[in-house]
Every structure is written in structure tokens, then in C-alpha cells.
Scaffold this motif. Structure first.
Motif, PDB file in Angstrom:
ATOM      1  N   LEU A 132      -1.930   8.299  13.220  1.00  9.57           N
ATOM      2  CA  LEU A 132      -1.748   7.101  12.064  1.00  9.57           C
ATOM      3  C   LEU A 132      -1.100   5.668  13.538  1.00  9.57           C
ATOM      4  O   LEU A 132      -1.458   4.436  12.410  1.00  9.57           O
ATOM      5  CB  LEU A 132      -1.620   7.798  11.014  1.00  9.57           C
ATOM      6  N   PRO A 174      -4.386   1.703  16.981  1.00 10.04           N
ATOM      7  CA  PRO A 174      -4.793   0.761  15.970  1.00 10.04           C
ATOM      8  C   PRO A 174      -6.186   0.599  14.592  1.00 10.04           C
ATOM      9  O   PRO A 174      -6.825   1.769  14.548  1.00 10.04           O
ATOM     10  CB  PRO A 174      -5.446   0.042  17.160  1.00 10.04           C
ATOM     11  N   ASP A 175      -5.454   0.970  14.260  1.00  9.44           N
ATOM     12  CA  ASP A 175      -6.801   0.632  11.821  1.00  9.44           C
ATOM     13  C   ASP A 175      -7.754   0.376  12.941  1.00  9.44           C
ATOM     14  O   ASP A 175      -8.610   0.922  12.242  1.00  9.44           O
ATOM     15  CB  ASP A 175      -6.207  -1.121  12.159  1.00  9.44           C
ATOM     16  N   GLU A 176      -8.554  -0.467  13.396  1.00 12.48           N
ATOM     17  CA  GLU A 176      -9.962  -0.540  13.690  1.00 12.48           C
ATOM     18  C   GLU A 176     -10.369   1.146  14.266  1.00 12.48           C
ATOM     19  O   GLU A 176     -11.713   1.167  14.582  1.00 12.48           O
ATOM     20  CB  GLU A 176     -10.364  -1.573  14.344  1.00 12.48           C
ATOM     21  N   THR A 177      -9.496   1.785  14.828  1.00 13.03           N
ATOM     22  CA  THR A 177     -10.343   3.094  15.661  1.00 13.03           C
ATOM     23  C   THR A 177     -11.098   3.694  15.088  1.00 13.03           C
ATOM     24  O   THR A 177     -10.988   3.999  13.896  1.00 13.03           O
ATOM     25  CB  THR A 177      -8.820   3.574  16.197  1.00 13.03           C
ATOM     26  N   THR A 196     -12.316   5.696   9.975  1.00  9.48           N
ATOM     27  CA  THR A 196     -11.643   4.706  11.050  1.00  9.48           C
ATOM     28  C   THR A 196      -9.995   4.790   9.946  1.00  9.48           C
ATOM     29  O   THR A 196      -9.995   5.803   9.674  1.00  9.48           O
ATOM     30  CB  THR A 196     -12.033   3.835  10.353  1.00  9.48           C
ATOM     31  N   ILE A 197      -8.753   5.157  11.584  1.00 11.84           N
ATOM     32  CA  ILE A 197      -7.606   4.649  11.047  1.00 11.84           C
ATOM     33  C   ILE A 197      -6.978   4.581   9.964  1.00 11.84           C
ATOM     34  O   ILE A 197      -6.947   4.588   8.706  1.00 11.84           O
ATOM     35  CB  ILE A 197      -6.333   4.805  12.252  1.00 11.84           C
ATOM     36  N   LYS A 198      -7.701   3.343   9.653  1.00 14.50           N
ATOM     37  CA  LYS A 198      -7.376   2.188   8.653  1.00 14.50           C
ATOM     38  C   LYS A 198      -7.693   3.205   7.307  1.00 14.50           C
ATOM     39  O   LYS A 198      -7.276   2.953   6.198  1.00 14.50           O
ATOM     40  CB  LYS A 198      -7.941   1.094   8.616  1.00 14.50           C
ATOM     41  N   ASN A 199      -8.682   3.184   7.405  1.00 17.04           N
ATOM     42  CA  ASN A 199      -9.339   4.298   6.168  1.00 17.04           C
ATOM     43  C   ASN A 199      -8.667   5.363   5.824  1.00 17.04           C
ATOM     44  O   ASN A 199      -8.259   5.630   4.128  1.00 17.04           O
ATOM     45  CB  ASN A 199     -11.515   4.807   6.391  1.00 17.04           C
ATOM     46  N   ARG A 237      -5.685   6.095   6.874  1.00 16.34           N
ATOM     47  CA  ARG A 237      -3.323   5.406   6.796  1.00 16.34           C
ATOM     48  C   ARG A 237      -4.007   5.199   4.887  1.00 16.34           C
ATOM     49  O   ARG A 237      -3.366   5.404   4.267  1.00 16.34           O
ATOM     50  CB  ARG A 237      -3.792   4.117   7.415  1.00 16.34           C
ATOM     51  N   ALA A 238      -4.891   4.694   4.691  1.00 11.96           N
ATOM     52  CA  ALA A 238      -5.665   3.872   2.972  1.00 11.96           C
ATOM     53  C   ALA A 238      -5.772   4.938   1.979  1.00 11.96           C
ATOM     54  O   ALA A 238      -5.339   5.203   1.225  1.00 11.96           O
ATOM     55  CB  ALA A 238      -6.067   2.397   2.969  1.00 11.96           C
TER      56      ALA A 238
END
Ligand SMILES: [Zn+2]
Ligand SMILES: [Zn+2]
Length: 213
Positions: free
Chosen positions: A179, A182-185, A196-199, A201-202
Motif C-alpha cells: 500500500l 504509488p496510487d496508480e500502480t 490498482t493500489i488506489k482501489n 486502499r479505498a
């Protein structure tokens, strides 16, 4: 970059073919089963397989390795702590009720943070135990991808009830090593769809509030 996914066996495991067009050098990540299908898919890419990388030694991730080593005469790389489980493949097979041929040899150990080269692609090994001993994820900063094995899935995490599994360790691995990317990974897991990492995390229910839902 070439990145292809093949879903193999009754375990629906994701085997990845990765490589770069320029050099024509490729690697296989977690060839779990169906060696012939993998060989045919590799042929379509035109890549020359130079190594087999393993995230962890569960039978669904390593079942085709011995056959593929015969095909490509390439080294097999994994974390040292995964080797004991690899040697127990016949027992794993018995437990799962599947047949298993030959236990492959490990040619080279991968250390945490070690950078592996697949042609021009640089993959950094991220030590992420918890699901299985010596579990690794493979991260390419340049390409913005991580092959997360069975540590992190789209909206789920790896099971920890198998030998050597531990939920607290897995959560630490995910929080500290994955986590933090980067978000977009883009995340390519050992089972199921990419994310994606962002997904995660959210919206990963296992990662909200740092525990089980
Ligand atoms: Zn596994
Ligand atoms: Zn698996």
C-alpha cells in the motif's frame, strides 16, 4: 512491455508471461499448471524465456515448473524461505487431492529488495510473507506494475489458514510493502482480476480499519 496472463488449473491461478519486445527476453511468473498451454502462449509472444520467478511455493503456483525447465533450460528463482514448502509438494498434492510430478530445483534465491532484470524490465522483489513463507511480490517502478502473488487480491487478501500463514504478518506486509506503492500502480494478483493500489486502499474490505471486516 509484454505482460500476459494465463488462468490455469482448477485453482484458477494466474500465470504471467512478462518480457520486453526490444530484447525479446522474457520470464514466467508462477507457472502453476498446464505447461503446454503456457509454452504455446509464450510462442505467440516471441519471447525467449530466461527465468522462472516464483512468488511462493504453493502447489497452484509451481505445478508446471519442472516441465517448463525442461522446455527452456532456465533457472528457477524464489525466496529462500519458500524452499521448504516447495520440497513438501508431494504432501501438498496429497492434501489437495491432485497429482504432482516432479519437485523442481531452486537455482537462485531472491533476497528482499533485490532487483531482477528481465531484458530491460527491472523487477524489485518485495518480501511480503503472511500468506506463505518467503512470499515475494515483484514490482516494476518504471512500468507502474506489481505482481502481488497471493498477498493482495482485488478487494481481498490471501488466506492465512495454511501452514506458515499468519494474518498479522500478512497485514503488515500489505500495509508496509504494497500500500506504500504509488496510487496508480496496477496490481496483478495470483488469482482474480487486476486492480490498482488506489482501489485497494479505498475499497478493500480487509484493509479498512486495519483488520477483518
Ligand atoms: Zn498461495
Ligand atoms: Zn494461489
Amino acid at each position: 512491455m509484454i505482460l500476459e496472463k494465463l488462468v490455469v488449473s482448477m485453482f484458477q491461478e494466474n500465470c504471467y508471461i512478462i518480457g520486453d519486445e526490444e530484447s525479446g527476453v522474457g520470464a514466467l511468473v508462477d507457472p502453476g499448471d498446464e505447461a503446454t498451454r503456457i509454452v504455446l502462449a509464450v510462442e505467440q509472444t516471441g519471447l525467449e524465456i530466461a527465468q522462472i520467478l516464483v512468488t511462493h511455493a504453493h502447489i497452484d503456483h509451481v505445478g508446471a515448473i519442472a516441465q517448463l525447465v525442461e522446455e527452456y533450460s532456465c533457472p528457477v528463482l524464489m525466496h529462500e524461505e519458500a524452499e521448504t514448502m516447495l520440497k513438501q509438494l508431494p504432501t501438498q498434492a496429497l492434501m489437495m487431492g491432485v497429482k504432482f510430478g516432479k519437485v523442481p530445483n531452486v537455482d537462485q534465491y531472491i533476497a528482499d529488495e533485490e532487483v531482477l532484470e528481465v531484458g530491460d524490465i527491472r523487477l524489485k522483489a518485495l518480501y511480503t510473507p503472511g500468506h506463505a513463507p518467503g512470499h515475494l511480490a515483484f514490482y516494476s517502478e518504471d512500468e507502474g506494475i506489481v505482481l502481488s502473488g497471493d498477498a493482495l487480491f482485488a478487494e481481498s487478501v490471501g488466506r492465512t489458514d495454511l501452514p506458515g500463514g499468519d494474518m498479522e504478518t500478512l497485514m503488515r506486509s500489505i500495509n508496509e510493502r504494497l500500500l506504500t506503492l504509488p496510487d496508480e500502480t496496477r496490481v496483478y494478483p495470483g488469482h482474480g482480476p487486476e486492480t490498482t493500489i488506489k482501489n485497494e486502499r479505498a475499497s478493500n474490505p480487509f484493509l479498512q480499519g486495519g483488520g477483518l471486516p
